[in-house]
Design an enzyme around this catalytic site. Structure first.
Site, short mmCIF file in Angstrom:
data_model
loop_
_atom_site.label_atom_id
_atom_site.label_comp_id
_atom_site.label_asym_id
_atom_site.label_seq_id
_atom_site.Cartn_x
_atom_site.Cartn_y
_atom_site.Cartn_z
N TYR A 147 44.80 24.59 36.87
CA TYR A 147 44.36 24.79 38.25
C TYR A 147 43.79 23.49 38.81
CZ TYR A 147 41.75 27.04 42.11
OH TYR A 147 41.26 27.42 43.34
N ARG A 188 36.34 37.46 38.96
CA ARG A 188 35.36 36.51 39.47
C ARG A 188 33.97 37.14 39.44
NH1 ARG A 188 38.61 33.38 44.37
NH2 ARG A 188 39.84 35.27 44.60
N GLY A 209 23.27 32.36 31.76
CA GLY A 209 23.22 32.66 33.20
C GLY A 209 22.45 31.63 34.01
P1 NAD Z 1 44.05 35.02 45.99
O1 NAD Z 1 44.52 35.03 44.59
O2 NAD Z 1 43.48 36.26 46.55
O3 NAD Z 1 45.20 34.55 46.97
C1 NAD Z 1 46.26 33.72 46.57
C2 NAD Z 1 47.55 34.30 47.12
O4 NAD Z 1 48.64 33.45 46.74
C3 NAD Z 1 47.85 35.69 46.55
O5 NAD Z 1 48.22 36.57 47.57
C4 NAD Z 1 49.01 35.43 45.58
O6 NAD Z 1 49.84 36.55 45.41
C5 NAD Z 1 49.70 34.26 46.25
N1 NAD Z 1 50.52 33.45 45.34
C6 NAD Z 1 50.19 32.97 44.11
N2 NAD Z 1 51.19 32.25 43.59
C7 NAD Z 1 52.19 32.26 44.53
C8 NAD Z 1 53.49 31.70 44.58
N3 NAD Z 1 53.99 30.97 43.56
N4 NAD Z 1 54.25 31.91 45.68
C9 NAD Z 1 53.78 32.66 46.71
N5 NAD Z 1 52.55 33.22 46.73
C10 NAD Z 1 51.76 33.01 45.64
O7 NAD Z 1 42.99 33.82 46.11
P2 NAD Z 1 42.08 33.37 47.33
O8 NAD Z 1 40.69 33.44 46.88
O9 NAD Z 1 42.49 34.04 48.58
O10 NAD Z 1 42.46 31.82 47.41
C11 NAD Z 1 43.33 31.30 48.40
C12 NAD Z 1 43.43 29.80 48.24
O11 NAD Z 1 42.14 29.21 48.40
C13 NAD Z 1 43.97 29.35 46.89
O12 NAD Z 1 44.83 28.26 47.08
C14 NAD Z 1 42.73 28.94 46.15
O13 NAD Z 1 43.00 27.95 45.18
C15 NAD Z 1 41.84 28.41 47.26
N6 NAD Z 1 40.42 28.52 46.89
C16 NAD Z 1 39.78 29.72 46.91
C17 NAD Z 1 38.46 29.79 46.51
C18 NAD Z 1 37.67 31.09 46.53
O14 NAD Z 1 36.51 31.09 46.10
N7 NAD Z 1 38.20 32.18 46.99
C19 NAD Z 1 37.79 28.63 46.08
C20 NAD Z 1 38.51 27.44 46.05
C21 NAD Z 1 39.81 27.37 46.47
N1 UDP Z 2 30.61 34.76 35.29
C1 UDP Z 2 29.75 35.64 34.66
N2 UDP Z 2 30.15 36.92 34.49
C2 UDP Z 2 31.35 37.39 34.93
C3 UDP Z 2 32.22 36.50 35.59
C4 UDP Z 2 31.82 35.18 35.75
O1 UDP Z 2 28.65 35.26 34.24
O2 UDP Z 2 31.62 38.59 34.73
C5 UDP Z 2 30.18 33.36 35.50
C6 UDP Z 2 31.16 32.29 35.05
O3 UDP Z 2 30.97 31.99 33.69
C7 UDP Z 2 30.81 31.15 35.98
C8 UDP Z 2 30.35 31.82 37.26
O4 UDP Z 2 30.03 33.16 36.90
O5 UDP Z 2 29.73 30.42 35.45
C9 UDP Z 2 31.41 31.85 38.35
O6 UDP Z 2 32.60 32.36 37.78
P1 UDP Z 2 33.89 32.68 38.65
O7 UDP Z 2 34.94 33.14 37.68
O8 UDP Z 2 33.55 33.59 39.76
O9 UDP Z 2 34.32 31.32 39.33
P2 UDP Z 2 34.29 29.76 38.91
O10 UDP Z 2 33.32 29.16 39.84
O11 UDP Z 2 33.86 29.61 37.49
O12 UDP Z 2 35.69 29.33 39.13
#
Ligand code: NAD
Ligand code: UDP
Length: 324
Positions: A147, A188, A209
């Protein structure tokens, strides 16, 4: 009358993508949502299907796509650790080939294109809080590398298309975001704790934690993303988007227990390999360049998220991986 654009949202059925599609459709834009439903389901966008300015295409962005659009939001990529580690090679392909395919599409259409990058580009950061100028500490061969390195390579591609082809690009680095329509089995921390608390199950804190995260509410994040897409062409980013209020994971667990009125107990499980110790965005750049900062405090955002979790039909959500 604001300009109406043809907008492509890859990953548009996901947690953030579905809310972004909703905002864009409500603004009157002609929206094409592309998704392979790996970590989402059609129900996330079902309410938009009858709208004349919304199209849904089942497609995998590792394959090229031919469309005519003015703007592209590239969100397609599994985001939860359990999801992206399920098939790490596919995750890397999605980030890299997805970037190449969407950038190619943008180049052909001369479309503006925004990449959803991540705080994971900073790895387990030695600098705190993290400004955009920090280059990060990523383990290139660890379980999170598929990732982290995929997103880093995508940023490289975006900036090289900007330099070489003068493409109009944008990069946002998203920090942990939560809210209604998160996948309840994504593993998550926010979704796990709320699900466990509502069901009266043990709350699983990994490690002691004391590790920290800074949680941004979904609507605030999408507002920042839209401002970045529609902001000045002189500012391509990367820009951090996140909430600078920092919490330990134990603090989060206690808050979820309090807000749900749950009798769940906190238990501890092993800390995953390469789990970042602390994370907080420096959002000076977003404030200065976009006039953006989050409006929603964690307590308020959690209340809304918990209320949504109480309404869902659990059987409608397929668990995409066994790692939840
Ligand atoms: P999510 O998993 O809910 O959404 C991702 C979407 O992409 C899903 O609908 C999935 O089916 C689709 N997808 C995955 N692989 C694919 C492919 N090969 N072709 C077409 N579709 C595909 O995640 P999210 O939280 O909505 O994240 C959206 C974006 O934001 C991602 O790029 C993620 O890396 C980025 N992001 C999210 C967070 C967060 O905390 N939510 C943090 C950092 C970055
Ligand atoms: N975590 C946790 N319990 C859970 C899931 C996650 O303690 O059931 C912790 C994980 O180890 C990390 C933080 O919560 O330190 C955030 O995890 P998450 O998977 O949401 O996202 P990250 O920021 O690690 O990508």
């Amino acid at each position: 009358m604001p300009q109406i654009n043809r907008v492509l949202v890859t990953g548009g059925a996901g947690f953030l993508g579905s809310h972004l599609c909703e905002r864009l459709v409500d603004q009157g834009h002609d929206v094409v949502c592309v998704d392979n439903f790996f970590t989402s389901q059609k129900t996330n966008v079902a309410h938009l299907l009858g709208r004349p300015n919304f199209d849904l295409i089942r497609h995998d962005i590792t394959q090229p796509l031919v469309l005519e659009v003015d703007q592209i939001f590239n969100l397609a990529c599994p985001a939860a650790p359990g999801h992206y580690q399920y098939n790490p090679i596919k995750t890397l392909k999605t980030s890299v080939m997805g970037a190449i395919n969407t950038l190619g599409l943008a180049k052909r259409c001369r479309a503006k294109i925004l990449q959803a990058s991540t705080s994971e580009v900073y790895g387990d950061p030695e600098v705190h809080p993290q400004p955009e100028s920090y280059r990060g500490a990523v383990n290139p061969i660890g379980p999170r590398a598929c990732y982290d390195e995929g997103k880093r390579a995508a940023e490289t591609l975006f900036v090289d298309y900007y330099r070489v082809h003068k493409l109009n690009v944008r990069i946002v680095r998203i920090f942990n975001t939560y809210g209604p329509s998160m996948h309840p089995y994504d593993g998550r921390v926010v979704s796990n704790f709320i699900r466990q608390a509502i069901r009266g199950e043990d709350i699983t804190v990994f490690g002691d934690g004391s590790q920290t995260r800074s949680f941004c509410y979904r609507d605030d994040l999408i507002e920042g993303m839209l401002r970045m897409m529609n902001g000045s062409d002189d500012f391509i980013g990367p820009v951090n988007l996140g909430n600078p209020d920092e919490f330990t994971i134990v603090e989060l667990a206690k808050l979820v227990i309090e807000l749900t009125g749950s009798k769940s107990k906190i238990i501890h499980k092993d800390l995953p390999v390469d789990d970042p110790t602390r994370r907080r965005p420096d959002i000076t750049l977003a404030k200065t360049k976009l006039g953006w900062q989050p409006q929603t405090r964690l307590r308020e955002g959690l209340e809304k998220t918990i209320a949504w979790f109480r309404t869902i039909r659990w059987e409608e959500f397929r668990a995409p991986t066994p790692n939840y």
